[in-house]
Enzyme design. Structure first.
Site, short mmCIF file in Angstrom:
data_model
loop_
_atom_site.label_atom_id
_atom_site.label_comp_id
_atom_site.label_asym_id
_atom_site.label_seq_id
_atom_site.Cartn_x
_atom_site.Cartn_y
_atom_site.Cartn_z
N ASP A 132 0.83 -1.19 0.00
CA ASP A 132 0.00 0.00 0.00
C ASP A 132 0.87 1.26 0.00
OD1 ASP A 132 -2.30 1.52 0.05
OD2 ASP A 132 -3.20 0.42 1.71
N GLU A 137 3.37 5.11 -3.64
CA GLU A 137 3.69 6.22 -4.55
C GLU A 137 5.08 6.85 -4.28
OE1 GLU A 137 -0.41 5.29 -4.26
OE2 GLU A 137 0.87 6.11 -2.69
N ASP A 160 -7.75 4.39 -3.83
CA ASP A 160 -8.88 4.68 -2.96
C ASP A 160 -9.96 5.45 -3.70
OD1 ASP A 160 -7.50 3.39 -0.97
OD2 ASP A 160 -6.64 5.22 -0.15
#
Length: 955
Positions: free
Chosen positions: A562, A565, A638
């Site tokens: 998760d 980035e 998300d």
């Protein structure tokens, strides 16, 4: 090595001696043949900037172009994107001069350098034009620096054809399928946005823009602020829109009214721009007035928003969206405007929370006659890109993967159903859900443990909180005994109070700026934290070592990487993110987009070194070029539980796949949930159930079928009771997923053997039908299933375009349709329209509770008449890497339409545990005998297959 030298003088080109001087001594370009291509040198040439151009062939169908300003070293072959073994073989090519052009070609691609300007034109093997560069100028290279790192700010445009389709570039939430016609996209890693700088064209070429920094692709001109329009207030006064901040519970109470000519509340650092004393959480904001453009033509309005937003132009509602404040969304509106004509604009905005975001910029129309696609990079050493040519788009992607790495075959269990939620808070909760699936006999293979299974302060330790997960070893063992795999969330983030922080800090393996800034996360009391340096091999090794000792050694099966980035902190500016991200190999500006690539590399290399027999599976929120070689799949981040977000995922996933990266999924049901669904009234509850059932229907036709999201819980039995059509539909598509296991796993095998793409934009298979180029809500799942999700509430029909060149059959009933037409397809609550092309062969299996429940020794072959067809059935051991050594089998099924004969080939290859004998039930579906999967006959033509070739007459 043979060298060439040329001179342009008074418009004439003359070949001179074979000796190349060290520097150009005249105002003519000089070129020389090298072992891998050609180098051209420009100094004081009238129509060209001073530059050095390097052409290097990496394969017969792939050429690399590097262009540098004078006195700049040619970038080396070192690359984070390319595989280490690339360009080891000699490529045959020729160089010849024709008039004022230099032609350099292999058997697969041709490059023509126009010598007066240095612009390059690309052609396929037959000489058909692919694309050509736009002329370079003083803006092509601009010196810049950051954090002591000097580099070039780079621009390069390409002349493209008006009628080609352009795809790829990663995953974006703009609802755009085709990036031709003035589209613009930012290649920047961000939650819900994935940057993959690979462009794929229906003209059968691809461009890999070999740059690691933040890029703009497409129409690279800067976006204009709102005030670039001529604005008028709601009273008609020129210069601004009227902004009214009112009490959202009582709109007659006006908190503030003021002129606003710029709407730019983009980040946390912009919150001070709102009227002083306003509580956004209690407000509703209206922007009213008119606008006029100084240009005529197609404009694009670019919005970033959170909360509820409606946009009206001339009284027509054009957008109605919602997004949670901490994860703002984007959309763009194409609008055609006349020069200086006034249009009414109304924006209704309900912020969520006291920190909320709204920005409006726009892009002016392209100049008449200009059909360009460009790249603009923040940092690099050169203009650096590859052009790939192929007979079709699959060959182009294959060329891309030949240089950036093959996509491995994901484990067979991953093609089953996955259940997740944000989050299972205790061991007991997770095990109870698993047991409920088995008791209800809902097929499932993988259950996912999301974040915060650790103690609150110990983020980064990978240690289960003993209070909530008292026996993780036993839990994992019991899950395995019930035939579940366990995926677990692992962040590249470490809290300052984590047990591992000091070790990573002492070795300089952390980005410490976030700690010194004192920026806290949103957990509990809030904790300072940062991310580890994935660019440091020692840090990657240490990170894997912890994962191994705390999780992999307990037999965790797969990794959910998760915030890769990396997501330093929601809603801080990109500049603040750059300040925190400090790679050990260079500046954050230069390497900004590559964090997820190196993060995945560390996990992949670590697991394969620890246990080479178990396939690595990484699900990651961000992705970069080449990451497919690291056992990595992506999901779309998300996103919101809205109909609009669901539709946006279709084009997002298709373009991600057309970026050469085959494994993708999204949160079926959406992640972020509107408050109306928390304690819904009857109407909202029914909409919630319909939304989820439609999302499950779509998700069943993706590489990974995975439900996930915030509260309410996302298990089918938590969404609706057994007698409800939503529950029945969700179970129908979970069952369908398992019935299609042989089909799905076979096309996954082709992603490795032939660099296939499972999710396929319609242009990949129907490039001659230009009607498909802009369709953004249909796609092919493998060669045989045209999938048409339903993304509107209450819809029971939807428009479906059936590409021409094929006849089509409804999957469920077998009804025949001619291609080349748009139909109003039935879309009842419990089904989405799915169509099968003539010539398809689909293996249809027996029901399963999990992928390894039993061998698939009985398969029904659904054969669709009308054209010849072929399908290759692929099998291997399912969860090891023996297939890389050739331990797999293929069986080719071919249909001769004229003769009505199905041929099944000899089995090719073997592997341990192979099913050596199986029963094939064979069923011909045709115009005169429509049969669908919802009503298969009990008696069919049956044969026993033992690995020897056979033929079956079907009519």
């Amino acid at each position: 090595m043979m060298f060439f030298k040329n001179t342009i003088f008074l418009g004439m080109i003359a070949m001179l001696s074979m000796e190349l001087p060290a520097h150009a001594q005249n105002s003519a370009p000089i070129y020389q043949k090298t072992s891998t291509g050609v180098q051209l040198t420009y100094r004081a040439v009238p129509a060209a900037p001073d530059q050095d151009i390097y052409l290097d062939f990496y394969t017969e169908q792939a050429v690399r172009v590097r262009v540098t300003p004078p006195d700049t070293k040619k970038p080396g072959k070192e690359s984070l994107v390319l595989i280490d073994t690339v360009a080891t073989s000699k490529i045959d090519f020729s160089v010849s001069q024709v008039g004022d052009s230099l032609l350099v070609k292999t058997s697969g691609i041709q490059v023509k350098a126009f010598l007066p300007t240095g612009t390059l034109h690309f052609y396929d093997a037959q000489g058909k034009p692919l694309l050509r560069e736009g002329a370079r100028n003083a803006l092509s290279f601009q010196k810049d620096a950051y954090d002591g790192d000097s580099f070039l700010n780079i621009q390069q445009s390409f002349q493209i054809s008006a009628d080609e389709g352009l795809y790829g570039l990663g995953q974006h939430q703009n609802g755009v399928m085709n990036y031709n016609n003035g589209r613009r996209v930012s290649l920047l890693q961000y939650n819900t946005e994935i940057a993959v700088p690979f462009l794929l064209s229906t003209n059968n070429y691809g461009i890999l823009w070999h740059n690691y920094s933040i890029n703009t692709a497409g129409d690279t001109r800067p976006l204009l602020p709102l005030h670039a329009f001529k604005l008028f207030s709601h009273e008609g006064r020129q210069g601004w829109l009227t902004a009214r901040y009112v009490n959202k519970e009582n709109e007659t109470e006006v908190y503030a009214e003021r002129p606003e000519s710029t709407i730019d509340y983009n980040y946390l650092s912009d919150q001070h721009k709102y009227p002083q004393g306003i509580q956004l959480s209690k407000s509703k904001v209206y922007y009213d007035g008119e606008f006029a453009s100084p240009y005529a033509g197609l404009h694009y309005l670019h919005f970033k928003y959170s909360g509820y937003i409606k946009v009206y132009i001339d009284g027509e509602l054009l957008q109605d969206r919602w997004r949670e404040a901490w994860n703002s969304g984007t959309f763009e509106l194409p609008v055609t405007l006349e020069k200086d004509k006034r249009h009414r604009l109304r924006i209704e905005w309900i912020p969520v929370g006291n920190e909320s975001y709204l920005t409006l910029n726009w892009q002016r129309p392209q100049e008449a006659g200009e059909q360009r696609f460009g790249f603009h990079s923040e940092a690099g050493d050169a203009i650096d890109y590859f052009v790939f040519s192929g007979a079709n788009m699959d060959e182009v992607i294959s060329g891309y993967r030949q240089l950036t790495g093959k996509a491995g075959i994901m484990p067979r269990w991953s093609f089953g159903y996955w259940q997740s939620r944000e989050r299972y808070k205790t061991q007991a909760e997770l095990e109870n859900v698993a047991q409920t699936f088995r008791k209800r006999r809902i097929p499932i293979d993988n259950i996912v443990q999301d974040w915060s299974y650790w103690s609150e302060k110990d983020w980064g330790s990978h240690v289960f909180d003993p209070k909530r997960f008292p026996d993780p070893d036993g839990m994992i063992d019991r899950l395995h005994q019930q035939h579940f795999k366990l995926m677990i969330s692992v962040w590249p983030k470490i809290n300052e109070q984590s047990a591992v922080f000091d070790e990573f800090k002492q070795h300089n393996w952390l980005y410490m700026r976030n700690i010194y800034d004192g920026r806290k996360d949103w957990i509990g009391e809030g904790y300072t934290s940062t991310f580890y340096d994935v660019y440091n091999p020692a840090a990657r090794n240490a990170f894997w070592k912890q994962m191994n000792s705390k999780l992999f050694s307990k037999d965790v099966d797969a990794w959910w990487m998760d915030a890769s980035e990396p997501d330093i902190h929601s809603n801080i500016s990109v500049e603040e993110r750059k300040a925190v991200l400090q790679p050990s190999i260079g500046s954050s500006v230069r390497y900004y987009n590559t964090f997820p690539l190196l993060n995945a590399k560390g996990i992949y290399d670590g697991q394969r070194a620890t246990d080479s027999s178990k396939r690595v599976f990484i699900l990651t929120r961000s992705f970069f070029a080449g990451q497919q070689r690291y056992g990595a799949a992506a999901w779309s981040g998300d996103i919101a539980s809205t109909w609009e977000d669901m539709k946006d995922q279709i084009s997002a996933g298709v373009n991600f796949s057309m970026s050469g990266t085959p494994y993708w999924t999204m949160d079926a049901g959406g992640f972020l949930v509107q408050r109306k669904y928390y304690e819904p009234n009857a109407a909202d509850l029914e909409e919630w159930r319909e939304l989820n059932s439609r999302w499950y229907q779509y998700g069943a036709f993706l590489p990974l079928f995975r439900a996930h999201g915030q509260f309410p819980a996302r298990e089918p039995f938590a969404i609706a009771p057994e007698e409800h059509p939503a529950y029945k539909s969700m179970l129908y598509y979970i069952d369908l997923r398992y019935r299609l296991l042989a089909y799905n796993y076979s096309i996954a095998g082709q992603t490795y053997l032939n660099d296939y793409s499972m999710i396929r934009g319609l242009a990949m298979d129907f490039a001659a039908d230009t009607a498909v180029y802009h369709i953004n809500d249909q796609f092919m799942w493998g060669p045989s299933l045209l999938v048409n999700p339903v993304s509107q509430h209450g819809k029971r029909k939807r428009a479906v375009y059936l590409p021409k060149g094929k006849d089509w059959y409804d999957l469920y009933k077998g009804q025949h349709f001619a291609g080349g037409q748009t139909i109003e397809a039935d879309a009842p609550y419990d089904r989405i329209p799915v169509f099968v092309p003539a010539g398809a062969i689909i293996p249809w299996g027996e029901p399963l509770q999990y992928t390894s429940e039993k061998p698939q020794d009985v398969l029904t072959l659904l054969v669709y008449e009308g054209q010849d067809g072929e399908f290759v059935l692929y099998e291997d051991a399912g969860d090891n890497y023996d297939y890389e050594k050739g331990a797999y089998s293929t069986v080719t099924c071919s249909f001769d339409n004229q003769r009505g004969v199905l041929s099944i080939s000899d089995r090719n290859g073997t592997f341990e545990g192979m099913t050596k004998q199986r029963k094939f039930n064979v069923l011909l579906v045709g115009r005169n005998h429509p049969i669908g999967i919802d009503a298969l006959p009990k008696k069919m033509k049956a044969v026993t297959y033992t690995g020897r070739a056979m033929t079956i007459k079907l009519r």
